[in-house]
Design an enzyme around this catalytic site. Structure first.
Site, PDB file in Angstrom:
ATOM      1  N   HIS A 244      11.055  20.495  33.637  1.00  0.00           N
ATOM      2  CA  HIS A 244      11.439  21.667  32.837  1.00  0.00           C
ATOM      3  C   HIS A 244      12.404  21.216  31.756  1.00  0.00           C
ATOM      4  O   HIS A 244      13.213  20.312  31.975  1.00  0.00           O
ATOM      5  CB  HIS A 244      12.117  22.744  33.709  1.00  0.00           C
ATOM      6  CG  HIS A 244      12.136  24.089  33.069  1.00  0.00           C
ATOM      7  ND1 HIS A 244      13.124  24.465  32.190  1.00  0.00           N
ATOM      8  CD2 HIS A 244      11.269  25.124  33.150  1.00  0.00           C
ATOM      9  CE1 HIS A 244      12.868  25.697  31.779  1.00  0.00           C
ATOM     10  NE2 HIS A 244      11.751  26.125  32.336  1.00  0.00           N
ATOM     11  N   GLU A 303       5.674  27.236  37.871  1.00  0.00           N
ATOM     12  CA  GLU A 303       4.202  27.311  37.909  1.00  0.00           C
ATOM     13  C   GLU A 303       3.576  26.873  39.229  1.00  0.00           C
ATOM     14  O   GLU A 303       2.460  27.295  39.541  1.00  0.00           O
ATOM     15  CB  GLU A 303       3.606  26.463  36.773  1.00  0.00           C
ATOM     16  CG  GLU A 303       4.210  26.694  35.414  1.00  0.00           C
ATOM     17  CD  GLU A 303       3.956  28.104  34.863  1.00  0.00           C
ATOM     18  OE1 GLU A 303       4.052  28.245  33.649  1.00  0.00           O
ATOM     19  OE2 GLU A 303       3.656  29.032  35.646  1.00  0.00           O
TER      20      GLU A 303
HETATM   21  C1  SDX Z   1       7.186  26.890  31.638  1.00  0.00           C
HETATM   22  O1  SDX Z   1      11.158  26.876  28.654  1.00  0.00           O
HETATM   23  C2  SDX Z   1      10.868  27.692  29.598  1.00  0.00           C
HETATM   24  O2  SDX Z   1      11.715  28.448  30.078  1.00  0.00           O
HETATM   25  C3  SDX Z   1       9.420  27.655  30.063  1.00  0.00           C
HETATM   26  C4  SDX Z   1       9.103  28.476  31.304  1.00  0.00           C
HETATM   27  C5  SDX Z   1       9.216  29.955  31.020  1.00  0.00           C
HETATM   28  O3  SDX Z   1       9.501  30.697  31.959  1.00  0.00           O
HETATM   29  O4  SDX Z   1       8.921  30.364  29.883  1.00  0.00           O
HETATM   30  O5  SDX Z   1       9.957  28.089  32.340  1.00  0.00           O
HETATM   31  C6  SDX Z   1       7.639  28.273  31.748  1.00  0.00           C
HETATM   32  O6  SDX Z   1       6.725  26.516  30.592  1.00  0.00           O
HETATM   33  C7  SDX Z   1       7.341  25.962  32.798  1.00  0.00           C
HETATM   34  C8  SDX Z   1       6.792  24.528  32.503  1.00  0.00           C
HETATM   35  C9  SDX Z   1       5.265  24.536  32.793  1.00  0.00           C
HETATM   36  N1  SDX Z   1       4.680  23.243  32.352  1.00  0.00           N
HETATM   37  C10 SDX Z   1       4.322  22.308  33.264  1.00  0.00           C
HETATM   38  O7  SDX Z   1       4.511  22.384  34.471  1.00  0.00           O
HETATM   39  C11 SDX Z   1       3.669  21.093  32.615  1.00  0.00           C
HETATM   40  C12 SDX Z   1       4.270  19.820  33.199  1.00  0.00           C
HETATM   41  N2  SDX Z   1       5.662  19.721  32.726  1.00  0.00           N
HETATM   42  C13 SDX Z   1       5.949  18.915  31.583  1.00  0.00           C
HETATM   43  O8  SDX Z   1       4.975  18.773  30.643  1.00  0.00           O
HETATM   44  C14 SDX Z   1       7.387  18.971  31.102  1.00  0.00           C
HETATM   45  O9  SDX Z   1       8.187  18.872  32.196  1.00  0.00           O
HETATM   46  C15 SDX Z   1       7.829  20.135  30.232  1.00  0.00           C
HETATM   47  C16 SDX Z   1       6.963  20.310  29.049  1.00  0.00           C
HETATM   48  C17 SDX Z   1       7.849  21.390  31.032  1.00  0.00           C
HETATM   49  C18 SDX Z   1       9.246  19.842  29.753  1.00  0.00           C
HETATM   50  O10 SDX Z   1       9.190  18.652  29.066  1.00  0.00           O
HETATM   51  P1  SDX Z   1      10.376  18.163  28.100  1.00  0.00           P
HETATM   52  O11 SDX Z   1      11.645  18.840  28.395  1.00  0.00           O
HETATM   53  O12 SDX Z   1       9.909  18.184  26.692  1.00  0.00           O
HETATM   54  O13 SDX Z   1      10.587  16.702  28.602  1.00  0.00           O
HETATM   55  P2  SDX Z   1       9.752  15.480  28.052  1.00  0.00           P
HETATM   56  O14 SDX Z   1       8.347  15.877  27.742  1.00  0.00           O
HETATM   57  O15 SDX Z   1      10.563  14.858  26.972  1.00  0.00           O
HETATM   58  O16 SDX Z   1       9.716  14.552  29.358  1.00  0.00           O
HETATM   59  C19 SDX Z   1      10.764  13.629  29.611  1.00  0.00           C
HETATM   60  C20 SDX Z   1      10.107  12.501  30.379  1.00  0.00           C
HETATM   61  C21 SDX Z   1       8.819  12.026  29.691  1.00  0.00           C
HETATM   62  O17 SDX Z   1       8.660  10.663  29.990  1.00  0.00           O
HETATM   63  P3  SDX Z   1       8.709   9.613  28.724  1.00  0.00           P
HETATM   64  O18 SDX Z   1       7.683  10.095  27.726  1.00  0.00           O
HETATM   65  O19 SDX Z   1      10.145   9.684  28.202  1.00  0.00           O
HETATM   66  O20 SDX Z   1       8.362   8.285  29.351  1.00  0.00           O
HETATM   67  O21 SDX Z   1       9.699  13.000  31.667  1.00  0.00           O
HETATM   68  C22 SDX Z   1       8.296  12.892  31.783  1.00  0.00           C
HETATM   69  C23 SDX Z   1       7.734  12.785  30.383  1.00  0.00           C
HETATM   70  O22 SDX Z   1       6.489  12.076  30.386  1.00  0.00           O
HETATM   71  N3  SDX Z   1       7.808  14.128  32.411  1.00  0.00           N
HETATM   72  C24 SDX Z   1       6.868  14.154  33.330  1.00  0.00           C
HETATM   73  C25 SDX Z   1       6.709  15.510  33.662  1.00  0.00           C
HETATM   74  N4  SDX Z   1       7.559  16.238  32.935  1.00  0.00           N
HETATM   75  C26 SDX Z   1       8.233  15.367  32.147  1.00  0.00           C
HETATM   76  N5  SDX Z   1       6.111  13.173  33.883  1.00  0.00           N
HETATM   77  C27 SDX Z   1       5.211  13.573  34.815  1.00  0.00           C
HETATM   78  N6  SDX Z   1       5.013  14.845  35.186  1.00  0.00           N
HETATM   79  C28 SDX Z   1       5.734  15.841  34.637  1.00  0.00           C
HETATM   80  N7  SDX Z   1       5.527  17.108  35.009  1.00  0.00           N
END
Ligand code: SDX
Length: 361
Positions: A244, A303
């Site tokens: 998140h 989720e």
């Molecule tokens: C919602 O903002 C809100 O409040 C949203 C929400 C709402 O109520 O409206 O809470 C609802 O959107 C929940 C999130 C649902 N999405 C998912 O579950 C999809 C999987 N999650 C990720 O894609 C991610 O965690 C995000 C998009 C939710 C948040 O990502 P960020 O804050 O932009 O962090 P990032 O993409 O910069 O990740 C940091 C690192 C990365 O590694 P590097 O590229 O630096 O090597 O962490 C890794 C990411 O690859 N990472 C994950 C991961 N989430 C982050 N790796 C594997 N699995 C994951 N789920």
């Protein structure tokens, strides 16, 4: 510049606070624990809209029921082209038929729209006729009846109410921010809600719960979890339902929804063993993510157990994001009204890093 505007405070709001360090969600001064499982969607919508509509009635159940009946007329536009689209695209297209404006009547129709249109789209895509709303029912109970064609049990209606309340508002998430930007141009509530729906559709935001079911079904059994999860990360995939932008600890909504799944399925033969299996996959995912990203807390988000709850309520996974919109629409409208009440046009700066114009020869 903050990548993705991370940690940028883009607005002040009285609507909700997301405390990422403490894992706490507050909506208009009420903690999630005080709301989830204890209030209806109509009540939390009233809580969010209170002070933003001069003509807000004390009880929204009847006006929202009437709004469901009013918007049902738009279902006739559900043609073969729209039926061939995904549910969120078809629901968005039908919502676009609603007149724009800032009045309470527009807000009520927009709140009814995801519920009525998603039920119609999913039934028609399953070869069954769309069912007109029953304005006398509560919103959650009518959503289930319109979707499944049979009356919901009180437990099922309460479980859906818990979900809709839990996701109704969540600070300046991507879809709410999109809705606020559009509202700030004074384009109208329909335009703001259409922007919210479009942003919510993305798999990084509201598009995650459907893929959670696909992941669980692919894994199949607890013993397969570790190998499957490690393989996904090795492919560079993200584990849906985890991580998140704000929460650095467990999303408080995960446990609220897990409790709702337990209440709904315990003692019944609905999805026997599914919750225990999901818990085993979750534990494996959390352990592997800790190894994968030791310096970045990646915990369960809203989720993961959303997927189990909507599956237990027999929504088709492709429609899960639409059900998210059924709850979040009241937050989008509240933020749009708050932006209109005191905000200016939202127009941030950007830093140009492109080429300078060539000097004339
Ligand atoms: C919602 O903002 C809100 O409040 C949203 C929400 C709402 O109520 O409206 O809470 C609802 O959107 C929940 C999130 C649902 N999405 C998912 O579950 C999809 C999987 N999650 C990720 O894609 C991610 O965690 C995000 C998009 C939710 C948040 O990502 P960020 O804050 O932009 O962090 P990032 O993409 O910069 O990740 C940091 C690192 C990365 O590694 P590097 O590229 O630096 O090597 O962490 C890794 C990411 O690859 N990472 C994950 C991961 N989430 C982050 N790796 C594997 N699995 C994951 N789920």
């Amino acid at each position: 510049m903050s990548d993705g505007l991370e940690s940028v405070v883009a607005a002040e709001t009285v609507l909700s606070e997301v405390d990422g360090q403490a894992g706490r969600l507050v909506i208009r001064g009420r903690s999630l624990d005080d709301l989830a499982g204890r209030t209806s969607f109509e009540e939390v919508t009233h809580l969010l809209w209170d002070g933003f509509f001069d003509d807000l009635p004390h009880n929204l159940a009847a006006p929202l029921g009437r709004a469901r009946a009013e918007v049902f007329a738009e279902v006739e536009a559900l043609d073969a082209t729209l039926q061939a689209r995904g549910p969120i695209e078809a629901m968005r297209a039908l919502t676009a038929r609603l007149a724009d404006g800032d009045e309470l009547s527009v807000a009520l129709r927009l709140t009814a729209a995801p519920a009525v249109f998603t039920a119609a789209v999913t039934r028609r895509q399953a070869g069954r006729p769309a069912l007109p709303p029953d304005p006398a029912l509560g919103h959650a109970a009518d959503i289930l009846r319109m979707t499944r064609g049979a009356a919901a049990t009180p437990q099922e209606a309460a479980a859906l109410d818990t979900y809709l309340v839990t996701v109704s508002d969540h600070g300046l998430n991507a879809s709410t921010f999109a809705a606020r930007v559009i509202a700030s141009t004074r384009a109208g509530l329909t335009s703001a809600v259409l922007g919210g729906i479009s942003a919510l559709k993305g798999p990084l935001h509201g598009g995650a719960p459907g893929p959670v079911i696909e992941m669980l079904d692919d894994i199949g059994a607890p013993d397969n979890a570790e190998a499957w999860l490690r393989g996904a990360l090795a492919r560079g995939d993200r584990l849906m339902g985890f991580g998140h932008r704000v929460y650095r600890v467990r999303d408080p909504r995960a446990d609220a929804l897990k409790a709702a799944v337990r209440r709904l399925t315990e003692g019944s033969n609905t999805m026997p063993g599914r919750l225990a299996f999901a818990e085993a996959v979750e534990a494996a995912a959390l352990s592997i993510l800790r190894q994968h990203k030791p310096d970045r807390p990646l915990d369960t988000n809203v989720e993961f157990y959303t997927a189990l709850l909507l599956e237990a309520l027999a929504f088709p996974p492709p429609a899960f994001t639409c059900v998210f919109a059924m709850g979040r629409v009241s937050g989008w409208i509240a933020h749009a009204r708050e932006q209109l009440a005191g905000g200016r046009l939202i127009r941030p700066q950007s830093r140009y890093i492109g080429p300078e114009p060539r000097r004339a020869a």
